[in-house]
Design a protein around this motif. Structure first.
Motif, PDB file in Angstrom:
ATOM      1  N   THR A 225      26.951   7.815 -11.815  1.00  0.00           N
ATOM      2  CA  THR A 225      26.426   8.682 -12.877  1.00  0.00           C
ATOM      3  C   THR A 225      27.540   9.251 -13.756  1.00  0.00           C
ATOM      4  O   THR A 225      27.292   9.617 -14.896  1.00  0.00           O
ATOM      5  N   LEU A 226      28.760   9.330 -13.223  1.00  0.00           N
ATOM      6  CA  LEU A 226      29.856   9.936 -13.968  1.00  0.00           C
ATOM      7  C   LEU A 226      30.354   9.030 -15.083  1.00  0.00           C
ATOM      8  O   LEU A 226      30.255   7.804 -14.983  1.00  0.00           O
ATOM      9  N   PRO A 227      30.915   9.622 -16.146  1.00  0.00           N
ATOM     10  CA  PRO A 227      31.564   8.783 -17.154  1.00  0.00           C
ATOM     11  C   PRO A 227      32.747   8.064 -16.524  1.00  0.00           C
ATOM     12  O   PRO A 227      33.381   8.582 -15.596  1.00  0.00           O
ATOM     13  N   GLY A 228      33.031   6.878 -17.008  1.00  0.00           N
ATOM     14  CA  GLY A 228      34.131   6.106 -16.440  1.00  0.00           C
ATOM     15  C   GLY A 228      34.006   4.650 -16.794  1.00  0.00           C
ATOM     16  O   GLY A 228      33.289   4.273 -17.724  1.00  0.00           O
ATOM     17  N   HIS A 229      34.685   3.824 -16.015  1.00  0.00           N
ATOM     18  CA  HIS A 229      34.699   2.387 -16.304  1.00  0.00           C
ATOM     19  C   HIS A 229      34.906   1.602 -15.020  1.00  0.00           C
ATOM     20  O   HIS A 229      35.425   2.124 -14.025  1.00  0.00           O
ATOM     21  N   SER A 230      34.532   0.350 -15.051  1.00  0.00           N
ATOM     22  CA  SER A 230      34.793  -0.529 -13.917  1.00  0.00           C
ATOM     23  C   SER A 230      36.222  -1.036 -13.994  1.00  0.00           C
ATOM     24  O   SER A 230      36.898  -0.907 -15.021  1.00  0.00           O
ATOM     25  N   ASN A 231      36.693  -1.609 -12.899  1.00  0.00           N
ATOM     26  CA  ASN A 231      37.999  -2.260 -12.935  1.00  0.00           C
ATOM     27  C   ASN A 231      37.954  -3.407 -13.946  1.00  0.00           C
ATOM     28  O   ASN A 231      36.950  -4.109 -14.066  1.00  0.00           O
ATOM     29  N   LEU A 232      39.048  -3.591 -14.671  1.00  0.00           N
ATOM     30  CA  LEU A 232      39.091  -4.618 -15.701  1.00  0.00           C
ATOM     31  C   LEU A 232      39.006  -6.016 -15.115  1.00  0.00           C
ATOM     32  O   LEU A 232      39.604  -6.300 -14.076  1.00  0.00           O
ATOM     33  N   LEU A 233      38.256  -6.865 -15.799  1.00  0.00           N
ATOM     34  CA  LEU A 233      38.244  -8.295 -15.490  1.00  0.00           C
ATOM     35  C   LEU A 233      39.048  -9.018 -16.564  1.00  0.00           C
ATOM     36  O   LEU A 233      38.814  -8.821 -17.756  1.00  0.00           O
ATOM     37  N   THR A 234      40.000  -9.819 -16.153  1.00  0.00           N
ATOM     38  CA  THR A 234      40.759 -10.630 -17.105  1.00  0.00           C
ATOM     39  C   THR A 234      40.089 -11.993 -17.218  1.00  0.00           C
ATOM     40  O   THR A 234      39.826 -12.655 -16.217  1.00  0.00           O
ATOM     41  N   LYS A 235      39.806 -12.390 -18.451  1.00  0.00           N
ATOM     42  CA  LYS A 235      39.114 -13.658 -18.689  1.00  0.00           C
ATOM     43  C   LYS A 235      39.931 -14.518 -19.645  1.00  0.00           C
ATOM     44  O   LYS A 235      40.840 -14.030 -20.320  1.00  0.00           O
ATOM     45  N   VAL A 236      39.566 -15.784 -19.698  1.00  0.00           N
ATOM     46  CA  VAL A 236      40.295 -16.728 -20.546  1.00  0.00           C
ATOM     47  C   VAL A 236      39.290 -17.556 -21.340  1.00  0.00           C
ATOM     48  O   VAL A 236      38.305 -18.066 -20.792  1.00  0.00           O
ATOM     49  N   ILE A 237      39.526 -17.685 -22.632  1.00  0.00           N
ATOM     50  CA  ILE A 237      38.697 -18.545 -23.466  1.00  0.00           C
ATOM     51  C   ILE A 237      39.079 -19.996 -23.193  1.00  0.00           C
ATOM     52  O   ILE A 237      40.258 -20.341 -23.153  1.00  0.00           O
ATOM     53  N   SER A 238      38.077 -20.840 -22.987  1.00  0.00           N
ATOM     54  CA  SER A 238      38.323 -22.258 -22.752  1.00  0.00           C
ATOM     55  C   SER A 238      38.085 -23.054 -24.025  1.00  0.00           C
ATOM     56  O   SER A 238      37.041 -22.923 -24.669  1.00  0.00           O
ATOM     57  N   GLY A 239      39.046 -23.891 -24.369  1.00  0.00           N
ATOM     58  CA  GLY A 239      38.892 -24.767 -25.523  1.00  0.00           C
ATOM     59  C   GLY A 239      37.727 -25.722 -25.384  1.00  0.00           C
ATOM     60  O   GLY A 239      37.195 -26.220 -26.388  1.00  0.00           O
ATOM     61  N   MET A 240      37.287 -25.975 -24.155  1.00  0.00           N
ATOM     62  CA  MET A 240      36.136 -26.855 -23.925  1.00  0.00           C
ATOM     63  C   MET A 240      34.859 -26.298 -24.548  1.00  0.00           C
ATOM     64  O   MET A 240      33.954 -27.044 -24.896  1.00  0.00           O
TER      65      MET A 240
END
Length: 334
Positions: A225-240
């Motif tokens: 319920t508190l303001p905040g954020h999840s742990n960051l997910l690092t993603k990569v764009i695929s040229g495919m």
């Protein structure tokens, strides 16, 4: 028949309410603990910046052998509490429905998105941040393209949609060219405005964090319920996933970050894709324009661009499209 439906609903009301409220998950301590460990409480410290926000709308009317469409997009600027409409774009036409109705709907959605992206690119210099509705993955799409398209790699940066002009009456080619033109503009947008771009989703069923029956966003809504954020997910764009040859070369391997955020206590969770890993700084600037958990500029432009039921009625009236003489006449046959 409907009376039997009401009786069935009343007899199962407790069971249905339990499913809607996800009562089974509320009792699952293991999932609750897993979700809470992934949540970082943070109360945003308001930092005022300027924004442009872009959104679009679409209306599709299936006729006997054609599909009429009306697509629009608008960009607004928010600065120091003031809102200015910078520009709106509309495109309306008819598709011949050679490939089927679902095919036509995909074409119209790509046209609307392209209107949005071109406005974002055109006005990106006008503000500190660019707000776009929906995820980056949705903007790019999930197709995997073995054969690349180069014909739209060097199009101009003007407002014209080149795919429509180049494809002629070939709807299969139109779809391919629209995807390529979208990818070309996305690549240019990221190349020029990377640190300004914020892709914001108010709905997401992604399960990449917890792999549970309920999506990650729903679980954060249930157990935090508190303001905040999840742990960051690092993603990569695929040229495919990019059909444009130049876009795939530019963006293949490009890193970006995803996080779930809540801007104030008890409000709904949003999902955000961005090219900065400083999610708390992003929360600071978004908190200034927070209205019930959602950035006001995106809410305002959504209202402006949405094609309402009354708008649709007026459009059909202008076209003189009516239902059949008899009330039971199927509307898809008009």
């Amino acid at each position: 028949m409907i009376d039997k439906g009401y009786e069935e609903l009343v007899s199962k009301i407790d069971e249905i309410k339990s499913k809607i409220l996800h009562s089974d998950y509320l009792k699952n301590e293991a999932v609750k603990e897993k979700v809470r460990k992934n949540w970082v409480p943070y109360k945003p410290r308001k930092e005022e910046k300027s924004f442009i926000a872009i959104d679009g709308g679409e209306f599709i009317k299936d006729l006997r052998s054609t599909t009429f469409y009306f697509a629009d997009a608008e960009v607004i600027k928010w600065s120091s509490g003031e809102v200015e409409v910078l520009e709106g774009k509309v495109l309306t036409d008819v598709l011949m429905s050679k490939e089927g109705k679902e095919f036509d709907k995909e074409i119209v959605s790509l046209i609307m998105q392209l209107l949005e992206l071109k406005l974002a690119y055109k006005y990106g210099d006008s503000a500190d941040y660019i707000l776009l509705d929906g995820s980056l993955v949705k903007k790019i799409g999930s197709y995997k393209f073995k054969e690349k398209e180069f014909r739209l790699d060097d199009i101009g940066t003007d407002d014209k949609i080149y795919a429509i002009e180049m494809a002629g009456n070939d709807e299969k080619l139109l779809l391919r060219y629209l995807i390529a033109e979208n990818h070309t503009v996305i690549a240019r947008l990221i190349e020029k405005y990377k640190q300004k771009l914020l892709f914001i989703s108010k709905d997401s069923r992604s399960k990449e964090l917890f792999n549970e029956r309920l999506g990650d966003m729903a679980l954060f809504d249930l157990f935090t319920t508190l303001p905040g954020h999840s742990n960051l997910l690092t993603k990569v764009i695929s040229g495919m996933n990019l059909i444009s040859l130049k876009a795939s070369e530019k963006l293949d391997g490009e890193k970006y970050f995803s996080s779930y955020i809540r801007l104030d206590e008890g409000e709904k969770v949003l999902k955000i894709d961005m090219f900065t890993n400083n999610v708390e700084r992003v929360m600071d600037v978004l908190s200034v324009v927070n209205v019930k958990g959602y950035p006001y500029p995106l809410l305002r432009v959504h209202i402006d661009a949405k094609i309402s039921r009354e708008d649709r009625r007026k459009i059909l009236q202008v076209l003189n499209i009516k239902k059949g003489t008899f009330e039971w006449f199927p509307s898809q046959l008009v």
